[in-house]
Scaffold this motif. Structure first.
Motif, PDB file in Angstrom:
ATOM      1  N   SER A 217       0.867  -0.984   0.064  1.00 54.26           N
ATOM      2  CA  SER A 217       0.029  -0.078   0.236  1.00 54.26           C
ATOM      3  C   SER A 217       0.750   1.236   0.077  1.00 54.26           C
ATOM      4  O   SER A 217       2.116   1.153   0.205  1.00 54.26           O
ATOM      5  CB  SER A 217      -0.954   0.031   1.185  1.00 54.26           C
ATOM      6  OG  SER A 217      -0.389   0.009   2.509  1.00 54.26           O
ATOM      7  N   TYR A 218       0.271   2.382  -0.197  1.00 54.05           N
ATOM      8  CA  TYR A 218       0.921   3.622  -0.188  1.00 54.05           C
ATOM      9  C   TYR A 218       0.737   4.421   1.141  1.00 54.05           C
ATOM     10  O   TYR A 218      -0.348   4.412   1.659  1.00 54.05           O
ATOM     11  CB  TYR A 218       0.470   4.466  -1.558  1.00 54.05           C
ATOM     12  CG  TYR A 218       0.715   3.875  -2.965  1.00 54.05           C
ATOM     13  CD1 TYR A 218       2.137   4.147  -3.416  1.00 54.05           C
ATOM     14  CD2 TYR A 218      -0.135   2.955  -3.328  1.00 54.05           C
ATOM     15  CE1 TYR A 218       2.420   3.394  -4.667  1.00 54.05           C
ATOM     16  CE2 TYR A 218       0.094   2.689  -4.629  1.00 54.05           C
ATOM     17  CZ  TYR A 218       1.288   2.670  -5.258  1.00 54.05           C
ATOM     18  OH  TYR A 218       1.519   2.030  -6.406  1.00 54.05           O
ATOM     19  N   ILE A 223      -1.365   8.990  -0.943  1.00 53.91           N
ATOM     20  CA  ILE A 223      -2.636   8.974  -1.756  1.00 53.91           C
ATOM     21  C   ILE A 223      -3.422  10.336  -2.096  1.00 53.91           C
ATOM     22  O   ILE A 223      -4.159  10.638  -2.755  1.00 53.91           O
ATOM     23  CB  ILE A 223      -3.546   7.903  -0.921  1.00 53.91           C
ATOM     24  CG1 ILE A 223      -2.962   6.355  -1.053  1.00 53.91           C
ATOM     25  CG2 ILE A 223      -5.024   7.797  -1.511  1.00 53.91           C
ATOM     26  CD1 ILE A 223      -2.851   5.925  -2.381  1.00 53.91           C
ATOM     27  N   ALA A 226      -1.824  12.239  -4.711  1.00 54.94           N
ATOM     28  CA  ALA A 226      -2.377  11.816  -6.136  1.00 54.94           C
ATOM     29  C   ALA A 226      -3.575  12.059  -6.432  1.00 54.94           C
ATOM     30  O   ALA A 226      -3.916  12.400  -7.480  1.00 54.94           O
ATOM     31  CB  ALA A 226      -2.092  10.172  -6.121  1.00 54.94           C
ATOM     32  N   GLN A 227      -4.498  12.170  -5.353  1.00 55.87           N
ATOM     33  CA  GLN A 227      -6.035  12.681  -5.744  1.00 55.87           C
ATOM     34  C   GLN A 227      -6.185  13.885  -6.120  1.00 55.87           C
ATOM     35  O   GLN A 227      -7.169  14.418  -6.811  1.00 55.87           O
ATOM     36  CB  GLN A 227      -6.739  12.231  -4.266  1.00 55.87           C
ATOM     37  CG  GLN A 227      -6.840  10.871  -3.837  1.00 55.87           C
ATOM     38  CD  GLN A 227      -7.371   9.844  -5.199  1.00 55.87           C
ATOM     39  OE1 GLN A 227      -8.418  10.564  -5.935  1.00 55.87           O
ATOM     40  NE2 GLN A 227      -6.955   8.506  -5.206  1.00 55.87           N
ATOM     41  N   ILE A 292       4.919  11.679  -3.116  1.00 53.97           N
ATOM     42  CA  ILE A 292       4.830  10.714  -4.360  1.00 53.97           C
ATOM     43  C   ILE A 292       6.212  10.493  -5.077  1.00 53.97           C
ATOM     44  O   ILE A 292       6.442   9.118  -5.253  1.00 53.97           O
ATOM     45  CB  ILE A 292       3.907  11.125  -5.228  1.00 53.97           C
ATOM     46  CG1 ILE A 292       3.211  10.121  -6.011  1.00 53.97           C
ATOM     47  CG2 ILE A 292       4.146  12.061  -6.454  1.00 53.97           C
ATOM     48  CD1 ILE A 292       1.818  10.091  -6.764  1.00 53.97           C
ATOM     49  N   PRO A 314       1.017   5.413  -7.656  1.00 48.59           N
ATOM     50  CA  PRO A 314      -0.343   5.093  -7.349  1.00 48.59           C
ATOM     51  C   PRO A 314      -1.331   4.988  -8.668  1.00 48.59           C
ATOM     52  O   PRO A 314      -1.152   5.383  -9.665  1.00 48.59           O
ATOM     53  CB  PRO A 314      -0.974   6.395  -6.647  1.00 48.59           C
ATOM     54  CG  PRO A 314       0.262   6.836  -5.966  1.00 48.59           C
ATOM     55  CD  PRO A 314       1.443   6.594  -6.970  1.00 48.59           C
ATOM     56  N   GLU A 315      -2.372   4.237  -8.636  1.00 50.30           N
ATOM     57  CA  GLU A 315      -3.245   3.697  -9.649  1.00 50.30           C
ATOM     58  C   GLU A 315      -3.834   5.162 -10.497  1.00 50.30           C
ATOM     59  O   GLU A 315      -4.054   5.228 -11.792  1.00 50.30           O
ATOM     60  CB  GLU A 315      -4.465   3.023  -9.034  1.00 50.30           C
ATOM     61  CG  GLU A 315      -5.208   2.553 -10.228  1.00 50.30           C
ATOM     62  CD  GLU A 315      -6.417   1.367  -9.854  1.00 50.30           C
ATOM     63  OE1 GLU A 315      -7.131   1.124 -10.771  1.00 50.30           O
ATOM     64  OE2 GLU A 315      -6.333   1.148  -8.600  1.00 50.30           O
ATOM     65  N   LYS A 316      -4.178   6.102  -9.653  1.00 43.45           N
ATOM     66  CA  LYS A 316      -4.652   7.460 -10.164  1.00 43.45           C
ATOM     67  C   LYS A 316      -3.547   8.080 -11.564  1.00 43.45           C
ATOM     68  O   LYS A 316      -3.985   8.489 -12.401  1.00 43.45           O
ATOM     69  CB  LYS A 316      -4.539   8.473  -9.314  1.00 43.45           C
ATOM     70  CG  LYS A 316      -5.086   9.884  -9.548  1.00 43.45           C
ATOM     71  CD  LYS A 316      -6.705   9.921  -9.769  1.00 43.45           C
ATOM     72  CE  LYS A 316      -7.026  11.452 -10.499  1.00 43.45           C
ATOM     73  NZ  LYS A 316      -7.438  12.411  -9.477  1.00 43.45           N
TER      74      LYS A 316
END
Length: 699
Positions: A217-218, A223, A226-227, A292, A314-316
């Protein structure tokens, strides 16, 4: 001096006072020994030699010079280990009676001694413990204890009976260490976490992730960062080239989830090829010093495992904003190159851009469009001509690289298919065809151009370098090939030498083995700001620029390129110092990623082969050692060991120079490259090892 009065201390004191080594008669004279004393002296000298307190040179005795080393303990399942003392230095053997004091990864200070003509160590002090917790399996009896799965599996860690009462034998747990092992006392620990029982669910990949302490996990701040990212296309178009109308597209594996490169092509009025390689502009989002960025550097790479990918970003970012999805505007870094009909690079340009991919093709779809598939041609009519132009350019570039000596190892690859529970259900060959090669060659061209561009401008660069092979390893390769009946003339170590070896074995049963052996004779490529070229590609300038979603090295190169485009000054020495540090660390992370990915496949293949115990398969001998030989089962590209103990028809001896086993009575030979039929007789799932036996030939 009488016999009974001579001691080791007498001899050591004499040699200590002497300014030079002494031979036997000199020691006799100095100690005034009689006949009985001389007999005693011989025994004392023998004892001192055996205990490494003195050495003999040309018949003269002198005090041994004590060699103290510091290194990291590397354990082996059989109970011994090696002390890794640094790059370029040979590891030193640690005997089992010393290994009981330590775990794998411990940093120790040790004395080097000589025993039976070989160096080994005696541990003096543990400087730093490598682990505070260890993955183990439970063993129950009169007492309860845990055995490490990976580090020192011969050791026992004592646990309380209370902590074990509800656990089955072989349950996998994480054990915290309360007391580390000593020479006469085992380690003591407590159960920190229960992972599960291997018969109740597949733990293979989960345990591997824990073994190498890979991140699942991050951190929360990553997170959150990234959002907040958004694409500002209109704003960016002011400073970037707008290529959204261009017919560009991605070509990737069928199961790919992120797409960081797109390609486009056209013919110029002069009959030249203009090729665009568009790469996701990850550095636009991942700013130096951000949370990040720190996490991406720490990870270094995306780890690809059969049932999941542990992404660097991250997936974003990895699956969305940086992924070159079809029909969506994306920020890119473009390397535009013009090649003539002989593959010469005539000119190039590197710039920031905005693209809109027109399609997401798989490798197989690209191939079908190249060779002709009416249904696909109807679906993608605008891609047929570009793809066929790309095939033409690929063939030109491939021929030019071949003429320079670029080595294409093209080893067979396989993919393990797992079900939703992580259970391996099949091993399928991973076919590489012309569509793969098109993309590979275009990415190589972009990487070469970027590295050359930065060097010519005088900017530092994180190069991907590959040094010339070690002559000793090449000699060993030549010896092995001679055992296969192939005579090699000793020539200068240039890429074409190795290229010819591979070509000469094309189409022969030993082809893949020779490709592997040739690759093994090479040094490993690594990252460095000091350009020594790339031997395997026969390239003078090479860097990694084309995969910034999955490699941090490429993000570094992108950042330097942006500074070069803007003409910004770079503190050269300071930057080189950073690149040296980053190159060393990221080379280590790359090795880890490769090892984890390879080990995951081996473990799952072993699990799959457990369902084939008793079955026979054709295979090829890929390695010969004193205790047997390794065979690769061709159906599954999985390797197992035929132990010499199972060869009961004769007594076999190991002929090391020829890399073969030879029967004493029958003269029967097992050598590298031989095709044999074997039966699977056992599987060690925990270590991914497969036991094989030869199948007797009928008649």
């Amino acid at each position: 001096m009488a016999q009974e009065h001579i001691t080791e201390e007498d001899v050591l004191e004499l040699l200590k006072k002497s300014k030079k080594p002494l031979h036997f008669e000199q020691i006799v004279k100095e100690l005034e020994l009689d006949k009985e004393g001389k007999k005693k002296l011989k025994k004392v000298l023998k004892t001192l030699k055996r205990s490494n307190k003195l050495t003999v040179e040309r018949g003269r005795y002198k005090l041994a010079e004590e060699e103290i080393v510091v290194g990291t303990v590397i354990p082996y399942p059989a109970g011994f280990g090696f002390l890794q003392i640094g790059e370029g230095k040979k590891d030193i053997y640690i005997p089992p009676f010393e290994m009981v004091k330590v775990f794998g990864g411990d940093v120790v200070k040790a004395r080097v001694v000589e025993f039976k003509g070989k160096k080994e160590v005696r541990i003096l002090q543990v400087i730093k413990r490598g682990k505070r917790e260890i993955i183990c399996k439970i063993v129950k009896g009169k007492t309860c204890y845990a055995i490490p799965l990976y580090d020192n599996p011969h050791q026992k860690i004592q646990l309380s009976q209370e902590s074990c009462k509800d656990l089955k034998k072989d349950t996998v747990v994480v054990v915290g260490i309360k007391e580390y092992p000593r020479a006469k006392a085992p380690a003591r620990g407590y159960i920190k976490e229960v992972i599960g029982h291997p018969k109740e669910r597949v733990l293979t990949i989960e345990l591997l992730i824990r073994k190498y302490d890979l991140p699942l996990s991050y951190p929360e701040e990553v997170i959150k960062e990234a959002q907040k990212f958004r694409l500002h296309i209109k704003k960016e178009l002011k400073n970037r080239k707008d290529l959204r109308d261009q017919i560009c597209f991605t070509i990737d594996p069928e199961r790919a989830r992120d797409f960081d490169d797109a390609v486009a092509i056209q013919m110029t009025p002069e009959g030249h090829y203009r090729l665009w390689v568009h790469i996701a502009d990850v550095s636009y989002f991942v700013k130096e010093g951000s949370h990040i960025d720190e996490e991406a550097f720490k990870r270094g790479f995306t780890f690809y495992l059969p049932d999941r990918a542990l992404h660097m970003l991250p997936e974003k970012l990895s699956s969305d904003l940086c992924s070159l999805k079809p029909n969506e505007d994306r920020l890119t870094f473009t390397c535009e190159m013009v090649f003539d009909q002989k593959g010469n690079l005539l000119n190039y340009d590197i710039y920031e851009s905005v693209i809109r991919s027109k399609a997401r093709l798989t490798y197989d779809e690209a191939l079908r469009l190249i060779v002709g598939d009416p249904a696909l041609e109807e679906k993608y009519p605008h891609l047929v001509e570009p793809l066929r132009l790309m095939e033409n350019l690929y063939r030109i570039l491939s021929k030019k690289r071949w003429e320079k000596g670029s080595i294409d190892f093209d080893l067979p690859e396989s993919e393990v298919i797992v079900d939703e529970f992580g259970q391996p259900v099949a091993v399928v060959p991973y076919e590489r065809h012309i569509a793969h090669r098109i993309i590979e060659h275009f990415m190589i061209s972009a990487n070469e151009t970027v590295a050359m561009h930065l060097e010519h401008l005088g900017y530092p660069c994180l190069y991907r370098v590959h040094e010339k092979p070690d002559p000793e390893k090449v000699e060993n390769l030549i010896e092995i090939l001679a055992g296969l009946g192939y005579k090699v003339k000793r020539v200068s170590l240039e890429p074409k030498f190795f290229q010819k070896i591979i070509e000469d074995f094309e189409g022969r049963p030993e082809e893949n083995l020779v490709r592997f052996l040739t690759l093994r004779s090479m040094k490993r490529a690594y990252y460095s700001p000091h350009n020594v070229g790339h031997f395997g590609l026969a390239s003078e300038h090479y860097a990694h620029f084309t995969s910034p979603i999955r490699r941090y090295t490429d993000i570094i190169v992108h950042r330097i390129l942006k500074k070069a485009i803007k003409g910004e000054d770079v503190p050269y020495e300071q930057m080189v110092s950073y690149l040296e540090m980053a190159g060393q660390y990221l080379s280590e992370r790359e090795r880890l990623a490769d090892n984890v990915e390879r080990e995951a496949i081996e473990l799952l293949k072993a699990r799959l082969m457990k369902g084939h115990i008793g079955e026979a398969f054709a295979g090829i001998i890929t390695g010969v050692v004193p205790f047997g030989f390794f065979v690769e089962i061709q159906d599954y590209l999985v390797e197992g060991l035929v132990s010499i103990n199972t060869l009961v028809d004769d007594q076999y001896i190991y002929d090391e120079p020829a890399h073969r086993l030879v029967g004493v009575r029958t003269g029967k030979v097992f050598r590298l490259g031989d095709v044999v039929k074997v039966k699977v007789v056992g599987v060690d799932e925990e270590r991914g090892r497969i036991e094989l036996e030869l199948v007797k030939e009928e008649g």
